[in-house]
Design a protein around this motif. Structure first.
Motif, PDB file in Angstrom:
ATOM      1  N   GLY A 285     -21.519  -8.210   4.145  1.00 33.07           N
ATOM      2  CA  GLY A 285     -20.067  -8.386   4.105  1.00 33.07           C
ATOM      3  C   GLY A 285     -19.683  -9.840   4.275  1.00 33.07           C
ATOM      4  O   GLY A 285     -18.798 -10.353   3.585  1.00 33.07           O
TER       5      GLY A 285
ATOM      6  N   LEU B 100     -10.691 -10.409   0.663  1.00 31.38           N
ATOM      7  CA  LEU B 100     -10.100  -9.478   1.639  1.00 31.38           C
ATOM      8  C   LEU B 100     -11.026  -8.281   1.862  1.00 31.38           C
ATOM      9  O   LEU B 100     -11.046  -7.702   2.935  1.00 31.38           O
ATOM     10  N   HIS B 101     -11.773  -7.898   0.833  1.00 28.69           N
ATOM     11  CA  HIS B 101     -12.568  -6.672   0.933  1.00 28.69           C
ATOM     12  C   HIS B 101     -13.833  -6.870   1.755  1.00 28.69           C
ATOM     13  O   HIS B 101     -14.311  -5.945   2.390  1.00 28.69           O
ATOM     14  N   ALA B 102     -14.406  -8.084   1.681  1.00 33.57           N
ATOM     15  CA  ALA B 102     -15.732  -8.273   2.252  1.00 33.57           C
ATOM     16  C   ALA B 102     -15.825  -7.965   3.751  1.00 33.57           C
ATOM     17  O   ALA B 102     -16.728  -7.241   4.168  1.00 33.57           O
TER      18      ALA B 102
ATOM     19  N   THR C 283     -12.185 -14.889  -5.503  1.00 30.98           N
ATOM     20  CA  THR C 283     -10.732 -14.916  -5.340  1.00 30.98           C
ATOM     21  C   THR C 283     -10.358 -14.520  -3.921  1.00 30.98           C
ATOM     22  O   THR C 283     -11.148 -13.895  -3.215  1.00 30.98           O
TER      23      THR C 283
ATOM     24  N   LEU D 200     -11.461  -3.765  -5.604  1.00 30.99           N
ATOM     25  CA  LEU D 200     -12.517  -4.749  -5.862  1.00 30.99           C
ATOM     26  C   LEU D 200     -13.230  -4.455  -7.168  1.00 30.99           C
ATOM     27  O   LEU D 200     -13.501  -5.349  -7.955  1.00 30.99           O
TER      28      LEU D 200
ATOM     29  N   LEU E 272      -5.315  -7.390   7.891  1.00 31.78           N
ATOM     30  CA  LEU E 272      -5.554  -7.456   6.456  1.00 31.78           C
ATOM     31  C   LEU E 272      -4.259  -7.384   5.661  1.00 31.78           C
ATOM     32  O   LEU E 272      -4.086  -8.106   4.682  1.00 31.78           O
ATOM     33  N   MET E 273      -3.330  -6.506   6.104  1.00 32.07           N
ATOM     34  CA  MET E 273      -2.066  -6.397   5.389  1.00 32.07           C
ATOM     35  C   MET E 273      -1.265  -7.679   5.528  1.00 32.07           C
ATOM     36  O   MET E 273      -0.626  -8.130   4.582  1.00 32.07           O
TER      37      MET E 273
ATOM     38  N   LEU F 233      -1.778  -3.824  -0.188  1.00 27.86           N
ATOM     39  CA  LEU F 233      -1.074  -5.100  -0.230  1.00 27.86           C
ATOM     40  C   LEU F 233       0.405  -4.960   0.081  1.00 27.86           C
ATOM     41  O   LEU F 233       0.944  -5.702   0.890  1.00 27.86           O
TER      42      LEU F 233
ATOM     43  N   ILE G 114     -21.191  -7.036  -4.093  1.00 27.62           N
ATOM     44  CA  ILE G 114     -21.395  -8.362  -3.498  1.00 27.62           C
ATOM     45  C   ILE G 114     -22.776  -8.902  -3.873  1.00 27.62           C
ATOM     46  O   ILE G 114     -22.922 -10.071  -4.243  1.00 27.62           O
TER      47      ILE G 114
ATOM     48  N   GLY H 298      -2.894 -10.207   3.205  1.00 26.85           N
ATOM     49  CA  GLY H 298      -2.666  -9.846   1.810  1.00 26.85           C
ATOM     50  C   GLY H 298      -1.232 -10.097   1.395  1.00 26.85           C
ATOM     51  O   GLY H 298      -0.971 -10.654   0.328  1.00 26.85           O
TER      52      GLY H 298
ATOM     53  N   THR I  97     -14.306  -5.929   5.569  1.00 28.38           N
ATOM     54  CA  THR I  97     -14.155  -4.522   5.955  1.00 28.38           C
ATOM     55  C   THR I  97     -15.505  -3.820   6.056  1.00 28.38           C
ATOM     56  O   THR I  97     -15.615  -2.808   6.735  1.00 28.38           O
TER      57      THR I  97
ATOM     58  N   LEU J 176     -17.682 -13.779  -3.424  1.00 28.31           N
ATOM     59  CA  LEU J 176     -16.503 -13.372  -4.176  1.00 28.31           C
ATOM     60  C   LEU J 176     -15.592 -14.588  -4.287  1.00 28.31           C
ATOM     61  O   LEU J 176     -15.422 -15.335  -3.331  1.00 28.31           O
TER      62      LEU J 176
ATOM     63  N   TYR K 226      -8.129 -12.340  -2.970  1.00 26.09           N
ATOM     64  CA  TYR K 226      -7.987 -10.895  -2.799  1.00 26.09           C
ATOM     65  C   TYR K 226      -9.355 -10.211  -2.746  1.00 26.09           C
ATOM     66  O   TYR K 226      -9.542  -9.217  -2.057  1.00 26.09           O
ATOM     67  N   GLY K 227     -10.301 -10.761  -3.495  1.00 23.62           N
ATOM     68  CA  GLY K 227     -11.653 -10.217  -3.418  1.00 23.62           C
ATOM     69  C   GLY K 227     -12.230 -10.419  -2.032  1.00 23.62           C
ATOM     70  O   GLY K 227     -12.892  -9.537  -1.484  1.00 23.62           O
TER      71      GLY K 227
ATOM     72  N   HIS L 272      -5.104  -3.597  -3.999  1.00 19.33           N
ATOM     73  CA  HIS L 272      -6.056  -4.408  -4.741  1.00 19.33           C
ATOM     74  C   HIS L 272      -7.403  -3.698  -4.689  1.00 19.33           C
ATOM     75  O   HIS L 272      -7.845  -3.299  -3.608  1.00 19.33           O
TER      76      HIS L 272
ATOM     77  N   GLY M 169     -20.307 -11.809   1.273  1.00 22.11           N
ATOM     78  CA  GLY M 169     -19.262 -11.562   0.287  1.00 22.11           C
ATOM     79  C   GLY M 169     -18.152 -12.587   0.352  1.00 22.11           C
ATOM     80  O   GLY M 169     -17.545 -12.920  -0.658  1.00 22.11           O
TER      81      GLY M 169
END
Lengths: 162, 126
Positions: free
Chosen positions: B29, B43-45, B38, A137, B91-92, A123, A82, B95, B47, B36, B40-41, A135, B32
């Motif tokens: 986070g 989605l990670h932040a 996209t 990162l 999250l699921m 997903l 990040i 996603g 967490t 980020l 999907y990207g 997915h 992020g």
């Protein structure tokens, strides 16, 4: 015995939960918590979840340790991604993994592990083909990722649940 | 705030470190989400905040109140457990709905479903 205590582990977990919430170990709370634990286990029977028996308690400890290490490592990795996102494009992508895990509780636990680890997001899981789509990162090499998840998480989960 | 001054120095230092670390990780986070690009990207932040951020801040809270009240405080373990157990659900859901939408729209960067029927788009107003 099984009739009166259909889910002994669940009852025990509920008792611990009750004692933690009430912050006490007094006999009254223990009795109340035990009664609630047994009552909710009976309610659980009506939901008809898949019965699974936990095996191999040693593996559980090893898996928990691996997950802790991975969560710490991937937290640091995702922070790096990040913070560097401005300079360097993020190389993220999908990874499809063939997994042979079918037990619902094991799959749920795998979902918790993959989501709690930043950098991987669950997903989709196709029950017919057994293909799990995640997915990632910071995907460097797809095959290595699927191999990692299969050996590090799926194999121990299979040993524990099946 | 007044009772926090009763906290002895030996406890205040680790509490401060844990709090600052936890909130810094949560802040990164959240950054992020902007940095980020996209879905999907992104989605990670969050967490980061849900895993490390929650755990560190909860441990700081446990230490503070355990020292102040001079007994074990274990409430926060429940917070950690429940946050870790419930984040995957949201999250699921997010996603899967993004995946479903992208497949219907026919984006090329999304993997196809390996087998089975293609999603039924007739009668759908999108």
């Amino acid at each position: 015995m099984r009739y009166w205590f259909p889910y002994p582990l669940l009852s025990l977990a509920l008792l611990i939960l009750w004692l933690l919430i009430n912050q006490s170990l007094s006999p009254g709370q223990i009795v109340l918590g035990t009664m609630l634990g047994i009552a909710f286990a009976w309610a659980m029977v009506n939901l008809q979840p898949d019965k699974t028996r936990l095996k191999n308690y040693g593996r559980i400890a090893v898996l928990a340790w691996h997950v802790t290490v991975d969560v710490v490592r991937s937290n640091i990795a995702v922070m790096g991604v990040i913070l560097r996102a401005g300079k360097r494009p993020v190389n993220s992508g999908f990874v499809a993994i063939d997994i042979s895990l079918r037990d619902e509780n094991a799959l749920a636990l795998l979902a918790c592990i993959l989501t709690a680890t930043p950098g991987t997001a669950w997903l989709e899981f196709d029950r017919q083909t057994g293909v799990l789509l995640i997915h990632v990162l910071d995907v460097e090499n797809g095959p290595a990722w699927s191999e990692l998840i299969r050996s590090r998480y799926e194999a121990p989960l299979k040993e524990i649940f099946e | 705030m007044s009772h926090l001054t009763d906290l002895p120095t030996w406890a205040a230092i680790p509490v401060c470190v844990l709090l600052l670390l936890g909130s810094a990780i949560t802040l990164i986070g959240s950054m992020g989400l902007i940095r980020l690009k996209t879905f999907y990207g992104r989605l990670h932040a969050p967490t980061l905040g849900a895993s490390a951020g929650t755990i560190l801040i909860c441990i700081a809270s446990m230490i503070t109140f355990a020292v102040l009240q001079n007994r074990w405080i274990l409430h926060e373990i429940l917070i950690i457990v429940f946050v870790i157990l419930t984040t995957p659900v949201t999250l699921m859901l997010l996603g899967q709905s993004a995946l479903y939408r992208d497949r219907i729209e026919g984006r090329n960067d999304v993997p196809r479903k390996t087998t089975g029927e293609p999603p039924d788009t007739s009668g759908m107003d999108i």
